[in-house]
Design a protein around this motif. Sequence first.
Motif, PDB file in Angstrom:
ATOM      1  N   CYS A   2       0.923  -1.397  -0.055  1.00  0.00           N
ATOM      2  CA  CYS A   2      -0.048  -0.044   0.064  1.00  0.00           C
ATOM      3  C   CYS A   2       0.856   1.330   0.101  1.00  0.00           C
ATOM      4  CB  CYS A   2      -0.941   0.035   1.297  1.00  0.00           C
ATOM      5  SG  CYS A   2      -1.776  -1.527   1.464  1.00  0.00           S
ATOM      6  N   VAL A   3       1.095   1.845  -1.358  1.00  0.00           N
ATOM      7  CA  VAL A   3       1.858   3.000  -1.352  1.00  0.00           C
ATOM      8  C   VAL A   3       0.914   3.853  -2.235  1.00  0.00           C
ATOM      9  CG1 VAL A   3       4.027   4.265  -2.023  1.00  0.00           C
ATOM     10  CG2 VAL A   3       4.226   1.787  -0.995  1.00  0.00           C
ATOM     11  N   PRO A   4       0.342   5.065  -1.666  1.00  0.00           N
ATOM     12  CA  PRO A   4       0.109   5.444  -0.242  1.00  0.00           C
ATOM     13  C   PRO A   4      -0.685   4.295   0.671  1.00  0.00           C
ATOM     14  CG  PRO A   4      -1.093   6.773  -1.562  1.00  0.00           C
ATOM     15  CD  PRO A   4      -0.325   5.769  -2.450  1.00  0.00           C
ATOM     16  N   ALA A   5      -0.515   4.521   1.841  1.00  0.00           N
ATOM     17  CA  ALA A   5      -1.086   3.556   2.839  1.00  0.00           C
ATOM     18  C   ALA A   5      -2.653   3.188   2.361  1.00  0.00           C
ATOM     19  CB  ALA A   5      -0.961   3.714   4.068  1.00  0.00           C
ATOM     20  N   THR A   6      -3.287   4.387   2.077  1.00  0.00           N
ATOM     21  CA  THR A   6      -4.731   4.598   1.890  1.00  0.00           C
ATOM     22  C   THR A   6      -4.894   5.774   0.606  1.00  0.00           C
ATOM     23  OG1 THR A   6      -5.619   6.217   3.555  1.00  0.00           O
ATOM     24  CG2 THR A   6      -5.424   3.805   4.095  1.00  0.00           C
ATOM     25  N   SER A  26       1.546  11.073  -0.341  1.00  0.00           N
ATOM     26  CA  SER A  26       3.216  10.355  -0.235  1.00  0.00           C
ATOM     27  C   SER A  26       3.896  10.835  -1.322  1.00  0.00           C
ATOM     28  CB  SER A  26       2.996   8.910  -0.283  1.00  0.00           C
ATOM     29  OG  SER A  26       2.592   8.097  -1.438  1.00  0.00           O
ATOM     30  N   GLY A  27       5.131  10.597  -1.592  1.00  0.00           N
ATOM     31  CA  GLY A  27       5.899  10.852  -2.517  1.00  0.00           C
ATOM     32  C   GLY A  27       5.905   9.985  -3.687  1.00  0.00           C
ATOM     33  N   ALA A  28       5.110   8.962  -3.580  1.00  0.00           N
ATOM     34  CA  ALA A  28       5.068   7.767  -4.691  1.00  0.00           C
ATOM     35  C   ALA A  28       3.884   7.175  -4.481  1.00  0.00           C
ATOM     36  CB  ALA A  28       6.253   6.894  -4.672  1.00  0.00           C
ATOM     37  N   VAL A  29       3.640   6.666  -5.788  1.00  0.00           N
ATOM     38  CA  VAL A  29       2.421   5.364  -5.716  1.00  0.00           C
ATOM     39  C   VAL A  29       2.734   4.238  -6.526  1.00  0.00           C
ATOM     40  CG1 VAL A  29       0.041   5.310  -6.775  1.00  0.00           C
ATOM     41  CG2 VAL A  29       0.720   7.466  -6.214  1.00  0.00           C
ATOM     42  N   LEU A  30       2.604   3.276  -5.942  1.00  0.00           N
ATOM     43  CA  LEU A  30       3.117   1.808  -6.346  1.00  0.00           C
ATOM     44  C   LEU A  30       1.716   0.954  -6.779  1.00  0.00           C
ATOM     45  CD1 LEU A  30       6.028   0.817  -4.077  1.00  0.00           C
ATOM     46  CD2 LEU A  30       6.126   1.547  -6.464  1.00  0.00           C
ATOM     47  N   LYS A  31       1.712   0.802  -8.005  1.00  0.00           N
ATOM     48  CA  LYS A  31       0.632  -0.004  -8.685  1.00  0.00           C
ATOM     49  C   LYS A  31       1.005  -1.599  -8.815  1.00  0.00           C
ATOM     50  CE  LYS A  31      -2.384   3.088  -9.270  1.00  0.00           C
ATOM     51  NZ  LYS A  31      -3.558   3.328  -8.572  1.00  0.00           N
ATOM     52  N   SER A  32       0.339  -2.361  -8.657  1.00  0.00           N
ATOM     53  CA  SER A  32       0.771  -3.804  -8.932  1.00  0.00           C
ATOM     54  C   SER A  32       1.802  -4.128  -9.938  1.00  0.00           C
ATOM     55  CB  SER A  32      -0.697  -4.684  -8.994  1.00  0.00           C
ATOM     56  OG  SER A  32      -1.254  -4.371 -10.510  1.00  0.00           O
ATOM     57  N   ALA A  35      -9.578  -1.082   0.494  1.00  0.00           N
ATOM     58  CA  ALA A  35      -9.389  -1.670  -0.976  1.00  0.00           C
ATOM     59  C   ALA A  35      -9.560  -3.144  -1.106  1.00  0.00           C
ATOM     60  CB  ALA A  35      -7.949  -1.241  -1.317  1.00  0.00           C
ATOM     61  N   VAL A  36      -9.288  -3.810   0.198  1.00  0.00           N
ATOM     62  CA  VAL A  36      -9.562  -5.262   0.104  1.00  0.00           C
ATOM     63  C   VAL A  36     -10.960  -5.576  -0.156  1.00  0.00           C
ATOM     64  CG1 VAL A  36      -9.181  -7.451   1.055  1.00  0.00           C
ATOM     65  CG2 VAL A  36      -7.205  -5.643   1.116  1.00  0.00           C
ATOM     66  N   SER A  37     -11.710  -5.107   1.007  1.00  0.00           N
ATOM     67  CA  SER A  37     -13.223  -5.129   1.385  1.00  0.00           C
ATOM     68  C   SER A  37     -14.010  -4.775   0.010  1.00  0.00           C
ATOM     69  CB  SER A  37     -13.631  -4.523   2.478  1.00  0.00           C
ATOM     70  OG  SER A  37     -13.621  -3.048   2.379  1.00  0.00           O
ATOM     71  N   LEU A  38     -13.493  -3.507  -0.770  1.00  0.00           N
ATOM     72  CA  LEU A  38     -14.251  -3.285  -1.975  1.00  0.00           C
ATOM     73  C   LEU A  38     -13.813  -3.673  -3.078  1.00  0.00           C
ATOM     74  CD1 LEU A  38     -14.266   0.836  -0.862  1.00  0.00           C
ATOM     75  CD2 LEU A  38     -16.188  -0.819  -1.058  1.00  0.00           C
ATOM     76  N   THR A  39     -12.880  -4.523  -3.078  1.00  0.00           N
ATOM     77  CA  THR A  39     -12.458  -5.358  -3.996  1.00  0.00           C
ATOM     78  C   THR A  39     -12.009  -4.406  -5.486  1.00  0.00           C
ATOM     79  OG1 THR A  39     -14.282  -5.924  -5.202  1.00  0.00           O
ATOM     80  CG2 THR A  39     -13.872  -7.536  -3.442  1.00  0.00           C
ATOM     81  N   GLU A  40     -10.825  -3.638  -4.866  1.00  0.00           N
ATOM     82  CA  GLU A  40     -10.233  -2.869  -5.827  1.00  0.00           C
ATOM     83  C   GLU A  40      -9.437  -3.433  -6.677  1.00  0.00           C
ATOM     84  OE1 GLU A  40      -8.851   0.749  -3.991  1.00  0.00           O
ATOM     85  OE2 GLU A  40     -10.546   1.275  -3.229  1.00  0.00           O
ATOM     86  N   GLU A  41      -9.718  -3.500  -7.997  1.00  0.00           N
ATOM     87  CA  GLU A  41      -8.903  -4.130  -9.008  1.00  0.00           C
ATOM     88  C   GLU A  41      -7.370  -4.309  -8.751  1.00  0.00           C
ATOM     89  OE1 GLU A  41      -7.827  -6.995 -11.858  1.00  0.00           O
ATOM     90  OE2 GLU A  41      -9.995  -6.495 -10.985  1.00  0.00           O
ATOM     91  N   ASP A  42      -6.852  -3.121  -8.576  1.00  0.00           N
ATOM     92  CA  ASP A  42      -5.120  -3.055  -8.415  1.00  0.00           C
ATOM     93  C   ASP A  42      -4.697  -3.814  -6.923  1.00  0.00           C
ATOM     94  OD1 ASP A  42      -2.766  -2.194  -9.416  1.00  0.00           O
ATOM     95  OD2 ASP A  42      -2.544  -1.304  -7.390  1.00  0.00           O
ATOM     96  N   MET A  43      -5.746  -3.594  -6.074  1.00  0.00           N
ATOM     97  CA  MET A  43      -5.152  -4.302  -4.827  1.00  0.00           C
ATOM     98  C   MET A  43      -5.462  -6.075  -4.947  1.00  0.00           C
ATOM     99  SD  MET A  43      -4.174  -4.436  -1.706  1.00  0.00           S
ATOM    100  CE  MET A  43      -3.991  -2.778  -1.162  1.00  0.00           C
ATOM    101  N   LEU A  44      -6.295  -6.284  -5.665  1.00  0.00           N
ATOM    102  CA  LEU A  44      -6.466  -7.913  -5.766  1.00  0.00           C
ATOM    103  C   LEU A  44      -5.423  -8.373  -6.653  1.00  0.00           C
ATOM    104  CD1 LEU A  44     -10.391  -7.996  -6.648  1.00  0.00           C
ATOM    105  CD2 LEU A  44      -9.123  -8.491  -4.645  1.00  0.00           C
TER     106      LEU A  44
END
Length: 188
Positions: A137-141, A146-152, A175-184
């Motif tokens: 989780c970058v950023p955490a939520t 944050s200084g960066a965003v990390l996608k899958s 993000a998990v409970s809402l089943t966001e695609e990138d988190m999945l």
Amino acid sequence: MKKNLLKRRIDVAAGRTPADCVIKNGQIIDVFNGDIYKGDIAVVDGFFAGIGRYEGISEIDAAGKFVCPTFIDGHVHIESSMVRPSELAKILLLHGVTSIIADPHEIANVSGKMGMEYMIDQSAQLPFDFYFMMPSCVPATEFEHSGAVLKSEDLIPFYQNPRVLGLAEVMNFPAVSLTEEDMLQKIY
């Protein structure tokens, strides 16, 4: 492993062949059962072959000394120590820690992939085992900056490194409970 190498290790473990090195007469700490008992430790090809009574080409007398496994710290944020990996290793080794599994979450929040690459590169070739879990989780939520965003897809190349073991703790439960695609994708 070649068959002859396996045979040699089995022969040493069975006591039929002398070990490369034997640590003799040590007080062995059994961390599983909480016992301490006297014995020898046979080493062959850099691996422990057995505990019991052994003879070796080289022998180390550990009489009056304790022999125990080293410690592994299963969750560390190296950057929270405020020192480089090499300096952290020096301190941890003094306390019996020889391995850590690091989550470079903080440095990834500041400098993204470059920060993670820095930690992995700076910890290579040290007499210490550094392993990594990739920040989930970058950023955490999505509410944080944050200084960066990390996608899958940003994490995929890191999994080619044998010292990267998996995905670190997932803090963004929405993000998990809402089943966001990138988190999945990260979890999958």
